[in-house]
Enzyme design. Sequence first.
Site, PDB file in Angstrom:
ATOM      1  N   ASP A  19      65.580   4.144  -0.775  1.00 15.86           N
ATOM      2  CA  ASP A  19      65.905   2.740  -0.998  1.00 15.86           C
ATOM      3  C   ASP A  19      66.354   2.196   0.366  1.00 15.86           C
ATOM      4  OD1 ASP A  19      66.626   0.315  -2.316  1.00 15.86           O
ATOM      5  OD2 ASP A  19      68.719   0.977  -2.273  1.00 15.86           O
ATOM      6  N   LEU A  20      66.410   0.891   0.516  1.00  9.21           N
ATOM      7  CA  LEU A  20      66.769   0.296   1.815  1.00  9.21           C
ATOM      8  C   LEU A  20      68.184  -0.302   1.824  1.00  9.21           C
ATOM      9  CD1 LEU A  20      65.943  -0.725   4.670  1.00  9.21           C
ATOM     10  CD2 LEU A  20      64.993  -2.735   3.554  1.00  9.21           C
ATOM     11  N   ASP A  21      68.355  -1.389   1.042  1.00 16.02           N
ATOM     12  CA  ASP A  21      69.638  -2.103   1.059  1.00 16.02           C
ATOM     13  C   ASP A  21      70.734  -1.230   0.467  1.00 16.02           C
ATOM     14  OD1 ASP A  21      68.601  -4.808   1.905  1.00 16.02           O
ATOM     15  OD2 ASP A  21      67.453  -4.567   0.064  1.00 16.02           O
TER      16      ASP A  21
ATOM     17  N   THR B  33      73.044  -4.141   4.223  1.00 14.92           N
ATOM     18  CA  THR B  33      72.583  -5.483   3.854  1.00 14.92           C
ATOM     19  C   THR B  33      72.868  -5.850   2.396  1.00 14.92           C
ATOM     20  OG1 THR B  33      70.469  -4.406   3.500  1.00 14.92           O
ATOM     21  CG2 THR B  33      70.680  -5.693   5.518  1.00 14.92           C
TER      22      THR B  33
ATOM     23  N   LYS C 108      71.688  -5.399  -7.905  1.00 19.11           N
ATOM     24  CA  LYS C 108      71.361  -4.394  -6.888  1.00 19.11           C
ATOM     25  C   LYS C 108      70.085  -3.647  -7.262  1.00 19.11           C
ATOM     26  CE  LYS C 108      75.628  -2.894  -4.725  1.00 19.11           C
ATOM     27  NZ  LYS C 108      76.617  -1.840  -4.678  1.00 19.11           N
TER      28      LYS C 108
ATOM     29  N   SER D  29      61.687   0.403  -1.519  1.00 17.60           N
ATOM     30  CA  SER D  29      62.616  -0.710  -1.726  1.00 17.60           C
ATOM     31  C   SER D  29      61.952  -1.829  -2.520  1.00 17.60           C
ATOM     32  CB  SER D  29      63.043  -1.264  -0.361  1.00 17.60           C
ATOM     33  OG  SER D  29      63.717  -2.494  -0.520  1.00 17.60           O
ATOM     34  N   ALA D  30      62.766  -2.533  -3.294  1.00 18.77           N
ATOM     35  CA  ALA D  30      62.270  -3.704  -4.027  1.00 18.77           C
ATOM     36  C   ALA D  30      62.154  -4.917  -3.107  1.00 18.77           C
ATOM     37  CB  ALA D  30      63.224  -4.031  -5.169  1.00 18.77           C
TER      38      ALA D  30
ATOM     39  N   LYS E 227      62.249  -1.884 -10.325  1.00 16.24           N
ATOM     40  CA  LYS E 227      63.332  -1.026 -10.797  1.00 16.24           C
ATOM     41  C   LYS E 227      64.075  -1.766 -11.914  1.00 16.24           C
ATOM     42  CE  LYS E 227      63.862   0.499  -6.011  1.00 16.24           C
ATOM     43  NZ  LYS E 227      64.687   0.534  -4.786  1.00 16.24           N
TER      44      LYS E 227
ATOM     45  N   GLU F 152      69.339   6.408  -3.569  1.00 13.55           N
ATOM     46  CA  GLU F 152      69.643   5.074  -4.097  1.00 13.55           C
ATOM     47  C   GLU F 152      71.134   4.769  -4.112  1.00 13.55           C
ATOM     48  OE1 GLU F 152      68.803   2.253  -5.348  1.00 13.55           O
ATOM     49  OE2 GLU F 152      66.639   2.360  -5.400  1.00 13.55           O
ATOM     50  N   ASP F 153      71.458   3.483  -4.046  1.00 10.93           N
ATOM     51  CA  ASP F 153      72.858   3.067  -4.222  1.00 10.93           C
ATOM     52  C   ASP F 153      73.029   2.219  -5.484  1.00 10.93           C
ATOM     53  OD1 ASP F 153      71.427   0.830  -3.206  1.00 10.93           O
ATOM     54  OD2 ASP F 153      73.340  -0.112  -2.704  1.00 10.93           O
TER      55      ASP F 153
HETATM   56  C1  G6P Z   1      66.909  -4.875  -3.012  1.00  6.61           C
HETATM   57  C2  G6P Z   1      68.282  -5.461  -3.207  1.00  6.61           C
HETATM   58  C3  G6P Z   1      68.263  -6.563  -4.246  1.00  6.61           C
HETATM   59  C4  G6P Z   1      67.179  -7.588  -3.938  1.00  6.61           C
HETATM   60  C5  G6P Z   1      65.824  -6.902  -3.831  1.00  6.61           C
HETATM   61  C6  G6P Z   1      64.716  -7.872  -3.429  1.00  6.61           C
HETATM   62  O1  G6P Z   1      66.572  -4.091  -4.082  1.00  6.61           O
HETATM   63  O2  G6P Z   1      69.189  -4.455  -3.614  1.00  6.61           O
HETATM   64  O3  G6P Z   1      69.529  -7.182  -4.258  1.00  6.61           O
HETATM   65  O4  G6P Z   1      67.133  -8.585  -4.931  1.00  6.61           O
HETATM   66  O5  G6P Z   1      65.900  -5.879  -2.841  1.00  6.61           O
HETATM   67  O6  G6P Z   1      64.909  -8.234  -2.090  1.00  6.61           O
HETATM   68  P1  G6P Z   1      64.174  -9.433  -1.365  1.00  6.61           P
HETATM   69  O7  G6P Z   1      64.514  -9.211   0.106  1.00  6.61           O
HETATM   70  O8  G6P Z   1      62.703  -9.288  -1.625  1.00  6.61           O
HETATM   71  O9  G6P Z   1      64.704 -10.696  -1.904  1.00  6.61           O
HETATM   72 MG    MG Z   2      69.948  -0.547  -2.700  1.00  3.59          MG
END
Ligand code: G6P
Ligand code: MG
Length: 219
Positions: free
Chosen positions: A8-10, A16, A45, A114-115, A145, A169-170
């Site tokens: 996962d990224l954020d 972020t 999240k 990542s989403a 997710k 993942e977080d």
């Molecule tokens: C991650 C974050 C979410 C966010 C999603 C989409 O999963 O944890 O909070 O809504 O990405 O991110 P974006 O940058 O496409 O809005």
């Molecule tokens: Mg995350």
Amino acid sequence: MFKGVLFDLDGVIADTSTLHFDAWKKLVNNYFSAKLPDSLEEKTKGVSRGDSLKVILNYLDVSVSDTMFQRLLVEKNQTYLASLENLSIKDRLPGITEFITELKQHEIKLALASASLNGPAILDKLELRDAFEAIADPSKVPYGKPAPDIFIAAAKALELNPRDCVGIEDSSAGITAINHSGAYSVAVGTHPELKAANMLLASTAELNLDTIRQAYPHN
Ligand code: G6P
Ligand code: MG
């Protein structure tokens, strides 16, 4: 031993996560003169931009036209992108640089799961794009997710079976997604809902190859 790690990224690679929620709070304040409770952060999240907005509108108990819905998404992203302006290598979360170096030394492949549609741009800012063999595209998977699709796509992009991968993942939505993909789930964080993970670490600083290798069940 596992052959791939699906990140996962954020909140896992980049610091972020709170920036997303800050952007939502600003939007809701501007458009609806309302405040979002911190408890809503966990529910957004790992959840796509559109699905996060649905969670928020549902909390506010308001419905908007399709045009307004799209406008809110664009504006949220503009605020979020503005907050990323100074994002750099310093915003990699603790332990991430060392963990990725360790994975590379052992020829373990890395994929982003990542989403976020901003994922590739953020990896560039963190100077991490070259470390990843694959970036799964969240716009190309049927379900976000907590569905497992993005983790399955990330493993496939590495030409691996999810069973041969570890997912990190977080978010609770992300842990559910990893668990349903068949990969071994590692959660970073302290939120009670993360307890569904196969392995729970208090923070990214605890990520290291030996700890995961010893617990990984398919050695
Ligand atoms: C991650 C974050 C979410 C966010 C999603 C989409 O999963 O944890 O909070 O809504 O990405 O991110 P974006 O940058 O496409 O809005
Ligand atoms: Mg995350």
